[in-house]
Scaffold this active site. Structure first.
Site, PDB file in Angstrom:
ATOM      1  CE1 TYR A 140      51.184  38.639  41.550  1.00 48.60           C
ATOM      2  CE2 TYR A 140      52.190  39.558  39.603  1.00 48.60           C
ATOM      3  CZ  TYR A 140      51.072  39.133  40.269  1.00 48.60           C
ATOM      4  OH  TYR A 140      49.844  39.202  39.655  1.00 48.60           O
ATOM      5  CE  LYS A 191      39.241  43.945  49.921  1.00 46.49           C
ATOM      6  NZ  LYS A 191      37.907  44.282  49.366  1.00 46.49           N
ATOM      7  CG  ASP A 223      36.488  45.643  46.469  1.00 49.45           C
ATOM      8  OD1 ASP A 223      37.105  46.712  46.699  1.00 49.45           O
ATOM      9  OD2 ASP A 223      35.738  45.098  47.303  1.00 49.45           O
ATOM     10  CG  ASP A 247      49.497  40.870  36.583  1.00 45.98           C
ATOM     11  OD1 ASP A 247      49.523  41.160  35.382  1.00 45.98           O
ATOM     12  OD2 ASP A 247      49.610  39.700  37.016  1.00 45.98           O
ATOM     13  CG  ASP A 251      45.656  41.598  31.760  1.00 47.28           C
ATOM     14  OD1 ASP A 251      46.770  42.144  31.638  1.00 47.28           O
ATOM     15  OD2 ASP A 251      45.454  40.405  31.474  1.00 47.28           O
TER      16      ASP A 251
HETATM   17  C1  IPM Z   1      52.426  41.081  32.969  1.00 44.70           C
HETATM   18  C2  IPM Z   1      52.359  39.584  32.922  1.00 44.70           C
HETATM   19  C3  IPM Z   1      53.411  39.015  33.855  1.00 44.70           C
HETATM   20  C4  IPM Z   1      53.135  39.531  35.249  1.00 44.70           C
HETATM   21  C5  IPM Z   1      53.526  37.491  33.861  1.00 44.70           C
HETATM   22  C6  IPM Z   1      53.743  36.937  32.475  1.00 44.70           C
HETATM   23  C7  IPM Z   1      54.583  37.007  34.796  1.00 44.70           C
HETATM   24  O1  IPM Z   1      51.081  39.160  33.253  1.00 44.70           O
HETATM   25  O2  IPM Z   1      53.472  41.645  32.597  1.00 44.70           O
HETATM   26  O3  IPM Z   1      51.446  41.710  33.355  1.00 44.70           O
HETATM   27  O4  IPM Z   1      52.371  38.920  35.992  1.00 44.70           O
HETATM   28  O5  IPM Z   1      53.668  40.572  35.604  1.00 44.70           O
HETATM   29 MG    MG Z   2      49.677  40.727  33.460  1.00 42.32          MG
END
Ligand code: IPM
Ligand code: MG
Length: 356
Positions: A140, A191, A223, A247, A251
């Site tokens: 990133y 990975k 993975d 990230d 989620d």
């Molecule tokens: C998170 C979000 C952010 C990230 C985005 C909004 C830049 O997805 O905090 O996980 O990728 O870190």
């Molecule tokens: Mg995120």
């Protein structure tokens, strides 16, 4: 001494959920917590007003804060902007400017929500997992990056995944330290079979484990880790991983807990100063409807009290209050199921304050 908390509501549902979290802070303030709040702009809201998603004012006030509470950034409105001024850049910029390299994302299943998870209750019941995500390095932030035009006229996009030993070591230490306060098991996700940078990640974690004889370190390819998270998530205690893998996996982990609307996070620097935010996004599709779940942001305040303000008793009280409102069967739309009482964002916030 009065602690300064900078509040950055951001975009979409950000202002609504942050308002509820501020109610919780205000309740503690009335009970003697010495804090002052200062509001700032970030993300699309900042871009609209100042032309940049991370204005200098915000940088300066955040640098002198004891802690920062952030809502969310982004929305359709800003999607066509150049990537350098998009709302998400503001979030990446504040993390980087304040050196908030350690992102803690706990995924805890409240037993009352076992039914709300898309996984079978027996798979997720009792889940208590901590994902430690490296937050200021990796792909990133890596240079070079961009989109270039090749000699044949074709466009090519490129990014760089880069990690130094020192960056891996400092996030590794945070993760090992957390594992010591939990069940003593740490899974490092990489990975390493394909990416040299994460082969170094693996080797560095292994070397670091020599200092932590009490911790059981394991390694897993990302993975497989994604698969294991939905197959048998309770095998994990603490996971540590790179910015991008963290990230994605966080989620994924959020869904185990019933809703992404339940997961708080803390982003810490080397001295424990932190920024606190829900892991979910700005949800522009439901913004302004008073229907979003404020619990992730309220639980982020609990993390703030615990990690930056040294008020762990208050943090416990928030977590207990959240459990209590769930016992009362109150549910925002994202965690609603038959037989529950559906409440709005502000009703949920009020219920938590009442339960404190
Ligand atoms: C998170 C979000 C952010 C990230 C985005 C909004 C830049 O997805 O905090 O996980 O990728 O870190
Ligand atoms: Mg995120």
């Amino acid at each position: 001494m009065t602690k300064k908390i900078v509040v950055l509501p951001g975009d979409g549902i950000g202002p609504e959920i942050v308002a509820e979290a501020v109610k919780v802070l205000a309740a503690f303030q009335q009970q003697g917590l010495e804090i002052e709040l200062e509001y700032g702009l970030i993300g699309g809201a900042a871009y609209d007003e100042t032309g940049t998603p991370f204005p200098d004012d915000t940088r300066v006030m955040s640098a002198s804060a004891d802690a920062i509470l952030l809502g969310a950034v982004g929305g359709y409105k800003w999607e066509s902007l150049d990537i350098s001024v998009r709302p998400e850049k503001g979030l990446l910029a504040i993390r980087s400017a304040l050196n908030l390299f350690a992102n803690l994302r706990p995924a805890i299943l409240y037993p009352q929500l076992a039914e709300a998870s898309t996984l079978k209750p027996e798979v997720v019941a009792g889940l208590d997992l901590m994902i430690v995500r490296e937050l200021t390095g990796g792909i990133y932030f890596g240079q070079p990056r961009g989109v270039r035009t090749l000699d044949n006229g074709e466009k090519e996009g490129f990014n760089t995944l880069v990690y130094r030993e020192s960056e891996i070591n400092r996030i590794g230490k945070v993760a090992f330290d957390i594992a010591q306060k939990r069940q003593g098991r740490l899974c490092s996700v990489d990975k390493a079979n394909v990416l040299e940078s994460t082969e170094l990640w693996r080797d560095t974690m292994t070397a670091l484990s020599a200092d932590y004889a009490d911790i059981e370190l394991s390694h897993m390819y990302v993975d497989n880790a994604a698969m294991q998270l939905v197959r048998a998530p309770k095998q994990f205690d603490v996971m540590v991983t790179t910015n991008m893998f963290g990230d994605i996996l966080s989620d994924c982990a959020s869904m185990l807990t019933g809703s992404i609307g339940m997961l708080p996070s803390a982003s810490l620097d080397e001295n424990g100063k932190g920024m606190y935010e829900p892991i979910h996004g700005s949800a522009p599709d439901i913004a302004g409807q008073n229907s979003a779940n404020p619990l992730a942001t309220i639980l982020s305040v609990a993390m703030m009290l615990r990690y930056s303000l040294d008020e762990s008793a208050m943090a416990d009280r928030i977590e207990q209050a959240v459990s209590k409102v769930l016992d009362q069967k109150l549910r925002t739309a994202d965690i609603y199921s038959d037989g529950m009482t559906r409440v709005s964002t502000s009703e949920m916030g009020d219920a938590v304050v009442a339960a404190l």
